[in-house]
Design a protein around this motif. Sequence first.
Motif, PDB file in Angstrom:
ATOM      1  N   MET A 106      34.896  -4.408   6.411  1.00  0.00           N
ATOM      2  CA  MET A 106      33.516  -3.984   6.159  1.00  0.00           C
ATOM      3  C   MET A 106      33.357  -2.526   6.587  1.00  0.00           C
ATOM      4  O   MET A 106      33.501  -2.190   7.752  1.00  0.00           O
ATOM      5  N   LYS A 107      33.075  -1.676   5.618  1.00  0.00           N
ATOM      6  CA  LYS A 107      32.949  -0.253   5.901  1.00  0.00           C
ATOM      7  C   LYS A 107      31.700   0.035   6.718  1.00  0.00           C
ATOM      8  O   LYS A 107      30.615  -0.456   6.411  1.00  0.00           O
ATOM      9  N   GLU A 108      31.855   0.851   7.746  1.00  0.00           N
ATOM     10  CA  GLU A 108      30.735   1.254   8.606  1.00  0.00           C
ATOM     11  C   GLU A 108      30.750   2.772   8.760  1.00  0.00           C
ATOM     12  O   GLU A 108      31.793   3.358   9.055  1.00  0.00           O
ATOM     13  N   GLN A 109      29.609   3.398   8.548  1.00  0.00           N
ATOM     14  CA  GLN A 109      29.485   4.846   8.696  1.00  0.00           C
ATOM     15  C   GLN A 109      28.322   5.187   9.624  1.00  0.00           C
ATOM     16  O   GLN A 109      27.277   4.533   9.584  1.00  0.00           O
ATOM     17  N   TYR A 110      28.540   6.223  10.430  1.00  0.00           N
ATOM     18  CA  TYR A 110      27.490   6.743  11.306  1.00  0.00           C
ATOM     19  C   TYR A 110      26.949   8.042  10.704  1.00  0.00           C
ATOM     20  O   TYR A 110      27.719   8.900  10.267  1.00  0.00           O
ATOM     21  N   HIS A 111      25.634   8.157  10.651  1.00  0.00           N
ATOM     22  CA  HIS A 111      24.995   9.373  10.145  1.00  0.00           C
ATOM     23  C   HIS A 111      23.995   9.891  11.178  1.00  0.00           C
ATOM     24  O   HIS A 111      23.296   9.117  11.827  1.00  0.00           O
ATOM     25  N   ARG A 112      23.946  11.187  11.289  1.00  0.00           N
ATOM     26  CA  ARG A 112      22.917  11.859  12.080  1.00  0.00           C
ATOM     27  C   ARG A 112      22.413  13.018  11.228  1.00  0.00           C
ATOM     28  O   ARG A 112      23.205  13.810  10.723  1.00  0.00           O
ATOM     29  N   TRP A 113      21.100  13.064  11.025  1.00  0.00           N
ATOM     30  CA  TRP A 113      20.561  14.138  10.191  1.00  0.00           C
ATOM     31  C   TRP A 113      19.238  14.622  10.754  1.00  0.00           C
ATOM     32  O   TRP A 113      18.567  13.919  11.512  1.00  0.00           O
ATOM     33  N   TYR A 114      18.901  15.843  10.370  1.00  0.00           N
ATOM     34  CA  TYR A 114      17.635  16.429  10.789  1.00  0.00           C
ATOM     35  C   TYR A 114      16.559  16.033   9.791  1.00  0.00           C
ATOM     36  O   TYR A 114      16.665  16.315   8.600  1.00  0.00           O
ATOM     37  N   SER A 115      15.523  15.360  10.280  1.00  0.00           N
ATOM     38  CA  SER A 115      14.402  14.969   9.429  1.00  0.00           C
ATOM     39  C   SER A 115      13.361  16.081   9.436  1.00  0.00           C
ATOM     40  O   SER A 115      12.775  16.378  10.484  1.00  0.00           O
ATOM     41  N   HIS A 116      13.111  16.679   8.284  1.00  0.00           N
ATOM     42  CA  HIS A 116      12.113  17.739   8.228  1.00  0.00           C
ATOM     43  C   HIS A 116      10.709  17.179   8.404  1.00  0.00           C
ATOM     44  O   HIS A 116       9.794  17.902   8.825  1.00  0.00           O
ATOM     45  N   LEU A 129       9.944  14.607  10.548  1.00  0.00           N
ATOM     46  CA  LEU A 129       9.766  14.284  11.959  1.00  0.00           C
ATOM     47  C   LEU A 129      10.080  15.459  12.880  1.00  0.00           C
ATOM     48  O   LEU A 129       9.719  15.443  14.058  1.00  0.00           O
ATOM     49  N   GLY A 130      10.770  16.456  12.361  1.00  0.00           N
ATOM     50  CA  GLY A 130      11.096  17.613  13.175  1.00  0.00           C
ATOM     51  C   GLY A 130      12.105  17.320  14.260  1.00  0.00           C
ATOM     52  O   GLY A 130      12.126  17.977  15.308  1.00  0.00           O
ATOM     53  N   THR A 131      12.971  16.341  14.031  1.00  0.00           N
ATOM     54  CA  THR A 131      13.989  15.978  15.012  1.00  0.00           C
ATOM     55  C   THR A 131      15.140  15.286  14.296  1.00  0.00           C
ATOM     56  O   THR A 131      15.044  14.932  13.114  1.00  0.00           O
ATOM     57  N   ASP A 132      16.246  15.107  15.014  1.00  0.00           N
ATOM     58  CA  ASP A 132      17.382  14.383  14.463  1.00  0.00           C
ATOM     59  C   ASP A 132      17.131  12.879  14.494  1.00  0.00           C
ATOM     60  O   ASP A 132      16.495  12.361  15.420  1.00  0.00           O
ATOM     61  N   LEU A 133      17.645  12.185  13.501  1.00  0.00           N
ATOM     62  CA  LEU A 133      17.625  10.730  13.461  1.00  0.00           C
ATOM     63  C   LEU A 133      19.057  10.227  13.301  1.00  0.00           C
ATOM     64  O   LEU A 133      19.890  10.892  12.703  1.00  0.00           O
ATOM     65  N   GLU A 134      19.304   9.020  13.837  1.00  0.00           N
ATOM     66  CA  GLU A 134      20.618   8.404  13.721  1.00  0.00           C
ATOM     67  C   GLU A 134      20.525   7.128  12.897  1.00  0.00           C
ATOM     68  O   GLU A 134      19.482   6.473  12.849  1.00  0.00           O
ATOM     69  N   MET A 135      21.644   6.775  12.271  1.00  0.00           N
ATOM     70  CA  MET A 135      21.654   5.622  11.374  1.00  0.00           C
ATOM     71  C   MET A 135      23.079   5.114  11.215  1.00  0.00           C
ATOM     72  O   MET A 135      24.032   5.889  11.221  1.00  0.00           O
ATOM     73  N   LEU A 136      23.214   3.799  11.076  1.00  0.00           N
ATOM     74  CA  LEU A 136      24.469   3.186  10.658  1.00  0.00           C
ATOM     75  C   LEU A 136      24.303   2.670   9.239  1.00  0.00           C
ATOM     76  O   LEU A 136      23.243   2.158   8.872  1.00  0.00           O
ATOM     77  N   VAL A 137      25.360   2.820   8.438  1.00  0.00           N
ATOM     78  CA  VAL A 137      25.358   2.335   7.059  1.00  0.00           C
ATOM     79  C   VAL A 137      26.565   1.416   6.889  1.00  0.00           C
ATOM     80  O   VAL A 137      27.682   1.764   7.269  1.00  0.00           O
ATOM     81  N   PHE A 138      26.311   0.238   6.298  1.00  0.00           N
ATOM     82  CA  PHE A 138      27.363  -0.758   6.125  1.00  0.00           C
ATOM     83  C   PHE A 138      27.591  -1.014   4.644  1.00  0.00           C
ATOM     84  O   PHE A 138      26.653  -1.296   3.895  1.00  0.00           O
ATOM     85  N   GLY A 139      28.856  -0.893   4.236  1.00  0.00           N
ATOM     86  CA  GLY A 139      29.228  -1.087   2.845  1.00  0.00           C
ATOM     87  C   GLY A 139      29.418   0.230   2.127  1.00  0.00           C
ATOM     88  O   GLY A 139      29.010   1.290   2.601  1.00  0.00           O
ATOM     89  N   ASP A 140      30.051   0.172   0.956  1.00  0.00           N
ATOM     90  CA  ASP A 140      30.306   1.387   0.189  1.00  0.00           C
ATOM     91  C   ASP A 140      29.692   1.350  -1.205  1.00  0.00           C
ATOM     92  O   ASP A 140      29.797   2.304  -1.967  1.00  0.00           O
ATOM     93  N   ARG A 141      29.033   0.242  -1.535  1.00  0.00           N
ATOM     94  CA  ARG A 141      28.384   0.126  -2.840  1.00  0.00           C
ATOM     95  C   ARG A 141      27.453  -1.080  -2.784  1.00  0.00           C
ATOM     96  O   ARG A 141      27.439  -1.818  -1.812  1.00  0.00           O
ATOM     97  N   GLY A 142      26.713  -1.265  -3.863  1.00  0.00           N
ATOM     98  CA  GLY A 142      25.829  -2.422  -3.936  1.00  0.00           C
ATOM     99  C   GLY A 142      24.363  -2.033  -3.851  1.00  0.00           C
ATOM    100  O   GLY A 142      24.009  -0.845  -3.790  1.00  0.00           O
ATOM    101  N   TYR A 143      23.505  -3.027  -3.842  1.00  0.00           N
ATOM    102  CA  TYR A 143      22.070  -2.778  -3.824  1.00  0.00           C
ATOM    103  C   TYR A 143      21.677  -2.161  -2.484  1.00  0.00           C
ATOM    104  O   TYR A 143      22.043  -2.669  -1.427  1.00  0.00           O
ATOM    105  N   PRO A 144      20.924  -1.060  -2.473  1.00  0.00           N
ATOM    106  CA  PRO A 144      20.556  -0.421  -1.209  1.00  0.00           C
ATOM    107  C   PRO A 144      19.460  -1.196  -0.492  1.00  0.00           C
ATOM    108  O   PRO A 144      18.428  -1.537  -1.087  1.00  0.00           O
ATOM    109  N   LEU A 145      19.680  -1.485   0.781  1.00  0.00           N
ATOM    110  CA  LEU A 145      18.706  -2.204   1.596  1.00  0.00           C
ATOM    111  C   LEU A 145      18.493  -1.464   2.904  1.00  0.00           C
ATOM    112  O   LEU A 145      19.458  -1.177   3.623  1.00  0.00           O
TER     113      LEU A 145
END
Length: 235
Positions: free
Chosen positions: A1-11, A13-29
């Motif tokens: 099961m593919k797992e990716q970590y993302h950190r991005w600047y939200s314009h 919210l004016g701050t960084d947010l973190e997120m995990l994403v699981f999978g490489d395709r399929g319906y986005p949830l």
Amino acid sequence: MKEQYHRWYSHNLGTDLEMLVFGDRGYPLILFPTTKGRYYQNKDEGLIESARWFIEQGLVKIYCPDSIDHLTWYNKDVHPAARAYNHQWYDRMLNEELAPWAMHETGVGKVAVAGCSFGGYQAGNFAFKHPDKVSNLFSMSGAFDIKQFTDGFYNDDIFYNNPVDYMPGANDPNLWQMNIILGTSEWDICKGYNIIMSNILKAKNINHWLDIRPQAKHDWPVWRQMFPHYLSTIK
């Protein structure tokens, strides 16, 4: 099961947010955490594991963003107007940043949303406010009346983030096309909120499933049973 970590600047919210994403395709949830939960909570509590088959089969790609509940509805250090105002920026982040990102990555025109407990409110509120972007709503033990967090104060920002108030007047045709599941259980502290929300949807002839599980309480074991079941209904 593919797992990716993302950190991005939200314009928004004016701050960084973190997120995990699981999978490489399929319906986005988009899967929200519970009260003040972090982006890794749904993984740590086994909800992602319960969806492993759907992820590995490429049927769903799950985005688990951070919450900012400590700045919004649970921030008792600021006036309720500020809590609602801060939540509006979180909603804009979801609507203008995360949902378009997920749709672009997967090539799907809408997203599904889900969450347990306060995450169920987050999923429901986003879906009901933005039905043009949401095709499937899976709320597990959510509560849909945010006034319990506003100390008696009320304004437009609260109204437009309080599904039991704005949904009776909602008329977006996408609402009648949405796959809506309100999951609760026999001993769930939020059972009453789900019945009220179901009655509002019934009054508008909006098709949905009020799923009341027997002999279960407001906790992760029943949510881990619900989640894969609900994923099987994605359309």
